[in-house]
Write a protein that holds these residues in place. Structure first.
Motif, short mmCIF file in Angstrom:
data_model
loop_
_atom_site.label_atom_id
_atom_site.label_comp_id
_atom_site.label_asym_id
_atom_site.label_seq_id
_atom_site.Cartn_x
_atom_site.Cartn_y
_atom_site.Cartn_z
N THR A 133 0.84 -1.20 0.00
CA THR A 133 0.00 0.00 0.00
C THR A 133 0.87 1.25 0.00
O THR A 133 2.07 1.20 0.33
N LYS B 67 0.69 3.65 2.08
CA LYS B 67 1.09 3.91 3.45
C LYS B 67 2.34 3.11 3.82
O LYS B 67 3.27 3.63 4.44
N GLU C 237 -0.82 9.52 -0.69
CA GLU C 237 -1.89 10.35 -1.23
C GLU C 237 -3.24 9.64 -1.09
O GLU C 237 -4.25 10.24 -0.78
N ASP C 238 -3.22 8.37 -1.37
CA ASP C 238 -4.36 7.48 -1.19
C ASP C 238 -3.79 6.08 -1.11
O ASP C 238 -2.59 5.92 -0.88
N ASP C 239 -4.59 5.05 -1.32
CA ASP C 239 -4.09 3.69 -1.14
C ASP C 239 -3.06 3.29 -2.17
O ASP C 239 -2.21 2.44 -1.92
N ARG D 171 -1.24 5.74 -4.33
CA ARG D 171 -0.35 6.79 -4.79
C ARG D 171 0.51 7.31 -3.64
O ARG D 171 0.00 7.59 -2.55
#
Length: 499
Positions: free
Chosen positions: A113, A115, A144-146, A148
């Motif tokens: 991911t 993160k 940025e999100d899951d 990116r």
């Protein structure tokens, strides 16, 4: 000036004993069915020196064995291409880059991911000392999100995708970072082979990672042993005890089946580094005398038996753009009379050609009027004294593109006042100015031109005397298909490597 303890030659010495590579219970015979695939048996010259830490030279070992990978990787031309990231773009004038991740899993089963990637890059940025690829670069990473990840730097960095190809910036599962200051790489990476068992710095066992995003590897696993003795590696290949023997001594090549010998032009140089901080070679005139005393063709023909060419500069023929952009040196010091000046010349025995090259240099320097004491040790016994500047000169082998694939990065690392790999202890304001100018160039051609101007400035100081550009000589059994020796020494095996 800061010099990292992570140089391009972390080594371990292990004599090969009879039967060391004999098949063990976990070695499938070569006739194993294609569905499972035979295990690969590999002899490597340099073992782990930092308990497989991804932040030092051990990262290159993990990369060559197909264990770890980062957001990008280098192709044969030294261009950044997708790995865990399938695409990327720059924003904010090159101060930040957004990487879009592909669907992939860690070897512990967790999904890769944004993160997790951001946490891994943040940990690398906090390592002390920092990985050479980001030395002097303040790197930030956020999700940025899951899918990116935004990676930022304080200043515009046009080669950030190249930096992120460095194996020291590989991504590991969140649980790998559970222990503060350490990274547990066993079963937590993303490559086609998972490290499952380590035997100190003598051997490692890897098993195929069946959920690898790039497809299931054809070999069921890898048995790797770390054998510093080059003759022992060649003998193991000759007797069939190993399938791949990396970095064969040139003296052993003639005794092997020619179909097992594979040559690759590399970006690796052997050079003579002169200590500009203390001792005899603080004197630029004596450095010039050393340069004038050396005949590099003798080293290429003798110590390397033709598997090297006399050096034309820091960047050799593996970088096809370099020859046409080379800048003439100007303003070098006039050679002084050595008049019996005593110097200590050091090198390491783990690369067998280096002691022979050092002996040739010893003779040439003595002829010029120096008194030369030669010290040869294994690298692990040499490193501390080398980094503390105890020696006047050192013969050292260095892949000039190993860190990022960017010539400017290696110039900054090896030859600037704050360089993390500065074996000559050089601190020259003109060199620093030209390297800084090269760093600011975003256009590839202009960046190369600027790099060659900086190269000329480095050579003008005579802090380093390039000796030869090397060829990699790997031994690969005729039963093996799909081995991946490359000029950047980052790959050796992949999903298609089999026997």
């Amino acid at each position: 000036m800061r010099t990292s303890r992570r140089l391009a030659a972390g080594l371990f010495v292990l004599p090969l004993l009879s039967g060391c590579f004999a098949s063990s219970g976990d070695d499938a015979p070569a006739s194993s069915g294609a569905a499972e695939g035979a295990r690969l048996r590999i002899a490597l010259p340099f073992g782990p020196t930092e308990n497989y830490s991804p932040y030092g030279q051990d990262a290159m070992l993990l990369s060559r064995l197909g264990v770890s990978e980062g957001l990008t990787k280098l192709d044969a031309n030294g261009t950044a291409v997708p790995a865990l990231a399938e695409s990327w773009s720059s924003e904010n004038g090159g101060k930040s880059w957004v990487f879009t991740l592909r669907d992939a899993r860690f070897q512990d089963g967790e999904a890769v991911t944004a993160k997790a990637v951001a946490a891994a890059l943040t940990a690398a940025g906090k390592a002390d000392p920092a990985p050479s690829a980001i030395s002097g670069v303040k790197l930030t990473a956020t999700a940025e999100d899951d899918k990116r990840v935004r990676v930022g730097t304080d200043e515009a960095d046009p080669v950030l995708p190249l930096r992120l190809s460095n194996p020291s910036l590989a991504v590991f599962a969140p649980k790998a970072y559970a222990a503060k200051g350490k990274v547990d790489v066993v079963g937590t990476a993303t490559g086609p082979f998972a490290l499952t068992e380590v035997d100190g710095d003598t051997a490692a066992t890897l098993d195929r990672f069946d959920d690898y995003w790039g497809g299931r590897a054809q070999a069921s696993g890898v048995t790797a042993r770390f054998v510093s003795d080059g003759t022992a590696r060649a003998n193991a290949l000759r007797t069939g005890d190993v399938d791949i023997a990396e970095s064969l001594p040139v003296a052993q090549v003639s005794s092997l089946d020619k179909d097992t010998v594979h040559e690759v032009n590399t970006a690796r140089n052997t050079s003579l580094y002169l200590n500009t901080r203390s001792g005899a070679f603080r004197d630029a005139g004596l450095r010039a005398a050393a340069r004038e005393a050396i005949d590099t063709s003798v080293i290429a023909k003798g110590a390397y038996e033709g598997y090297a060419v006399p050096a034309q500069g820091l960047f050799g023929p593996a970088l096809t753009w370099a020859a046409g952009k080379r800048v003439e040196t100007a303003g070098r010091a006039r050679a002084a009379d050595p008049d019996g000046t005593s110097i200590t010349l050091a090198t390491y025995s783990d690369r067998p050609e280096l002691p022979e090259a050092a002996q040739v240099l010893q003779q040439q320097l003595r002829k010029a009027g120096f008194e030369v004491k030669l010290e040869v040790r294994t690298y692990t016994r040499l490193e501390g004294d080398l980094l503390s500047g105890r020696f006047d000169a050192a013969v050292f082998s260095r892949n000039m593109m190993l860190d990022t694939g960017d010539p400017v990065t290696v110039l900054a690392s090896d030859y600037t006042c704050d360089g993390s790999n500065n074996l000559s202890f050089l601190c020259d304001q003109n060199v620093d100015k030209l390297v800084a100018a090269a760093r600011a160039e975003s256009d590839t051609a202009e960046r190369q031109n600027a790099a060659m101007r900086a190269e000329a400035a480095v050579l003008t100081t005579d802090s380093v005397i390039p000796l030869v550009h090397l060829k990699l000589v790997a031994g690969i059994a005729t039963s093996v298909r799909g081995a991946l020796p490359d000029p950047y020494e980052r790959t050796l095996i992949g999903t298609g490597t089999r026997r």
